[in-house]
Design a protein around this motif. Structure first.
Motif, mmCIF file in Angstrom:
data_model
loop_
_atom_site.group_PDB
_atom_site.id
_atom_site.type_symbol
_atom_site.label_atom_id
_atom_site.label_comp_id
_atom_site.label_asym_id
_atom_site.label_seq_id
_atom_site.Cartn_x
_atom_site.Cartn_y
_atom_site.Cartn_z
ATOM 1 N N THR A 585 0.876 -1.146 -0.052
ATOM 2 C CA THR A 585 -0.072 -0.024 0.040
ATOM 3 C C THR A 585 0.698 1.243 -0.015
ATOM 4 O OG1 THR A 585 -0.248 -0.042 2.348
ATOM 5 C CG2 THR A 585 -1.844 -1.025 1.318
ATOM 6 N N LYS A 588 -0.062 4.978 -3.941
ATOM 7 C CA LYS A 588 -1.560 5.175 -3.933
ATOM 8 C C LYS A 588 -1.929 6.389 -4.848
ATOM 9 C CE LYS A 588 -4.096 3.624 -1.095
ATOM 10 N NZ LYS A 588 -4.954 2.230 -1.236
ATOM 11 N N ASP A 674 -2.219 -0.633 -7.114
ATOM 12 C CA ASP A 674 -3.345 -0.100 -6.256
ATOM 13 C C ASP A 674 -4.663 0.221 -7.230
ATOM 14 O OD1 ASP A 674 -4.960 1.379 -4.529
ATOM 15 O OD2 ASP A 674 -4.260 3.431 -5.521
ATOM 16 N N ASP A 675 -5.875 -0.038 -6.905
ATOM 17 C CA ASP A 675 -7.063 -0.007 -7.845
ATOM 18 C C ASP A 675 -8.337 0.451 -6.840
ATOM 19 O OD1 ASP A 675 -7.623 -2.175 -6.683
ATOM 20 O OD2 ASP A 675 -8.172 -3.438 -8.385
ATOM 21 N N ASP A 676 -7.823 1.013 -5.899
ATOM 22 C CA ASP A 676 -9.021 1.414 -4.872
ATOM 23 C C ASP A 676 -9.785 2.871 -4.995
ATOM 24 O OD1 ASP A 676 -8.515 -0.840 -3.634
ATOM 25 O OD2 ASP A 676 -7.140 0.124 -2.196
#
Length: 734
Positions: A585, A588, A674-676
């Motif tokens: 993480t 981002k 990251d694909d949030d």
């Protein structure tokens, strides 16, 4: 003629032996006469195998054993009661210990000196008589030596007595007895080897005794037993403020390892982490007498790994960690590395372990793996197992087929079976000097018994010390195993070649549990954690450090030392998961306000940040939820260390509306970092056309108006000019 005489002597010795399995590795026959009376009777008679006439030879100066008193100095009792017949309080209150023998192996020495101590805890004793007994027969099996030291068999021929005038209560007093070698019951040179030695101490109704073994080397010609001792030193684990980490051995462990490495016949097995220590490898290269076995990093539990239902990448990590290709420091120091051996810590070798390490040579304890045939001797160490069936297969060493250590014959995994008795003795813990003396003499007795079994045929044996040993006595034990004339020290790399032929042994069990090893559930958790960072590690400029740390943490979680420390393994597992989450993480996409797209083509700005200490190479992509916004491809970007950057991604608008768009950051390997994050895009692609039309109309109107005003203004000027001309002409006409 001498060789023929030796053969005849061997046959005679075999005929004199009891009709049981003679090998020191074989179990002793069950003792049905276990009562004190039966033991007492057994103690008064010599064992089978005693030379003819020796059991009944009586010296004018002393009785045979202690059965009859023929001398005022000799005891008058029929036989000395063994330990089971003595009251516990008597044994505890009055004690005698034999602590040393000078020499411990008698050759051409003139005398033998026996040294020890006497202790009386609560009573002052006077006129203590010491009686020395020595066995006239040479023990031919290890169970015989065990039984003798346990006080269960005949003590020996009476040799000498001496007296101690006084022993005060609470005092421990040294004593020594010196006896000429000519007074010892050594007869035919053929009967060389271990002899029992006992000293009894008596004062009034108080009596105590101690036994040990004396070795006699008559010089009888034999083919020495080839013996290789493997000693292991590796990293351990420790819990620190920074978490569970690998720790180097203690100074005492390193010092002992250096001394063992300098001993001919000892092969040191060293952990990969320790081999990559320049200081340790350089020091080892100066003293080592032969090649070094590389153990896996963190001393990974190779037996526990083999017992996982899905060992996944662990076997490969183990082999990579100990591969000579990855041990540059050790190689640069000049060490010869053997990276094709594994030494599982397991009570009994099983098929699952052999299958997992099929391409390695396994060194394992021989529990439950006796020879298929009933033998009167201990067989050589080398055997080979079929990895499908677990059955022993035939193999013969052929030097023409390749490097030393290769064997021809049926395919399978080569296994070197460690000698159980020698391995147990090398690792046994002594609590007093007399126990240490017995251990070292038992080691010498074991090698002598092995050699005497087939004095004209050499065999190859392997023994193991305990892992990370630090007791200085270990060096003395190893020297006791390797330092006698009937033993030829051997390098472990030559064990298969020297064995010649593999020994058929009983089939392997399918599975033997290893208590405390890493479980499938724990391994699955670690594997998921590592896989979650795969995208990030591919995105780093240099991911070597992180990948190496991850691998070392996984190996550390499978460390042998953690069998006894489940709490530390759990803490380590949690630490690996936490570190993986932090890494996964660390990059981002920052959330932004809605973005307006008012053209058919545009570049959408996306802000991406990183908390890592090094640059990250990534690909940023947009995934619209509506076809009115289309994206052809992602944009490659380098995100600076501990910073953020804005990435502009080309898009095309083919309609109007609000489009929810997902932002994906991928590594170079295509895995998602990251694909949030989702951003709202307001697509207004027709507004531009409408705006242009309106603007065009307005511009047209303004143009027409402007032209009209210009034309109108021009007409007014022309009329004014005409009127002025007529007025002037009239005036002139006039």
């Amino acid at each position: 003629m001498k060789r023929f005489a030796q053969v005849i002597a061997t046959v005679l010795m075999a005929l004199a032996m009891p009709a049981t399995i003679f090998g020191s590795e074989a179990a002793a026959a069950p003792d049905t006469a276990s009562t004190p009376a039966a033991k007492l009777a057994r103690a008064a008679e010599p064992l089978p195998g005693t030379p003819l006439g020796q059991a009944t030879a009586v010296s004018p100066a002393a009785p045979l054993g202690r059965a009859t008193a023929l001398s005022p100095a000799a005891p008058l009792s029929p036989a000395t009661p063994n330990a089971d017949d003595l009251q516990a309080e008597d044994v505890a209150d009055f004690q005698i210990s034999i602590n040393d023998l000078e020499p411990r192996v008698v050759t051409n020495h003139d005398s033998v000196r026996i040294c020890g101590t006497l202790t009386s805890k609560s009573e002052t004793l006077k006129d203590i008589q010491l009686n020395l007994y020595v066995r006239g027969d040479s023990m031919v099996t290890i169970p015989q030596t065990d039984a003798y030291l346990a006080g269960e068999t005949y003590a020996g021929d009476y040799i000498k007595s001496t007296k101690i005038s006084e022993l005060k209560a609470g005092q421990t007093r040294d004593f020594s007895i010196t006896v000429p070698t000519d007074d010892l019951p050594f007869m035919s040179d053929f009967y060389w080897g271990p002899r029992g030695l006992e000293i009894t101490a008596s004062a009034g109704d108080m009596e105590a005794y101690d036994r040990t073994l004396l070795l006699w080397d008559s010089g009888y010609e034999v083919e020495p037993t080839r013996l290789s001792v493997v000693s292991m030193i590796s990293e351990s684990v420790i819990d620190t403020s920074d978490g569970v980490v690998s720790t180097t051995p203690t100074v005492a462990q390193k010092n002992l390892a250096m001394k063992l490495a300098d001993t001919n016949g000892v092969t040191l097995a060293v952990g990969a982490g320790l081999l990559e220590s320049e200081q340790f490898s350089s020091a080892l290269a100066k003293v080592s007498n032969g090649p070094i076995i590389s153990l896996p990093a963190a001393d990974a539990d190779v037996a526990g790994i083999a017992h996982l239902n899905e060992p996944s990448q662990l076997p490969r990590l183990v082999k990579d960690s100990k591969s000579v290709r990855n041990l540059d420091v050790a190689s640069d120091a000049g060490l010869e590395i053997l990276d094709s051996f594994v030494i599982p810590e397991i009570d009994q070798l099983d098929l699952q372990t052999v299958r997992t390490w099929a391409d390695q040579t396994i060194i394992a304890r021989g529990t439950g793996l006796g020879p298929i045939e009933v033998l009167t001797y201990d067989p050589s160490t080398w055997t080979r197992f079929d990895t499908d069936t677990g059955e022993s297969v035939a193999a013969t060493f052929s030097a023409d087929e390749g490097e030393a250590g290769d064997g021809s014959g049926d395919a399978g995994t080569d296994v070197l079976i460690a000698h159980n008795t020698l391995t147990e003795l090398l690792g046994r813990r002594a609590h007093s000097p007399d126990e240490e003396l017995d251990i070292q003499q038992m080691i010498r007795a074991t090698t002598a018994v092995i050699t005497r079994q087939l004095p004209n045929q050499a065999r190859t044996m392997v023994a193991l010390t305990s892992r990370n040993a630090d007791e200085p006595e270990i060096l003395d034990r190893v020297n006791a195993a390797l330092g006698e004339r009937w033993v030829k020290p051997l390098n472990i790399g030559d064990a298969i070649a020297e064995s010649g032929e593999s020994t058929p042994r009983t089939s392997l069990p399918d599975y033997v549990a290893t208590e405390g090893s890493i479980t499938d559930a724990e391994m699955h958790t670690l594997q998921e954690a590592i896989e979650s960072t795969a995208a990030m590690t591919s995105a780093l400029e240099d991911s070597t450090g992180i990948v190496t740390r991850q691998r070392s943490r996984v190996l550390l979680a499978s460390a042998l030392a953690l069998r006894q420390e489940p709490r530390l393994r759990s803490a380590l597992k949690n630490g690996v998961v936490e570190e993986a989450n932090q890494l996964a993480t660390s990059v981002k996409v920052e959330q932004s306000a809605p973005i307006n797209v008012l053209d058919q083509s545009a570049r959408l700005p996306v802000r991406v940040s990183s908390t890592l200490e090094e640059p990250v190479n990534a690909i940023v992509e947009l995934v619209p939820s509506d076809p009115r916004l289309q994206v052809d491809e992602g944009v490659e970007v380098q995100i600076p260390a501990k910073s953020a950057t804005i990435v502009e991604i080309p898009v095309r608008a083919v309609g109007s509306g609000n489009v929810l768009t997902q932002v994906k950051v991928k590594g170079p390997n295509g895995l998602i970092i990251d694909d949030d994050t989702q951003i709202q895009v307001r697509v207004r692609a027709e507004w531009e056309n409408k705006g242009m039309a309106v603007a065009a109309v307005l511009l047209g109107i303004l143009l027409v108006v402007g032209i009209a005003r210009t034309v109108k203004r021009g007409r007014r000027v022309d009329m004014v000019d005409g009127n002025d001309s007529e007025d002037g002409s009239g005036e002139r006409n006039e």
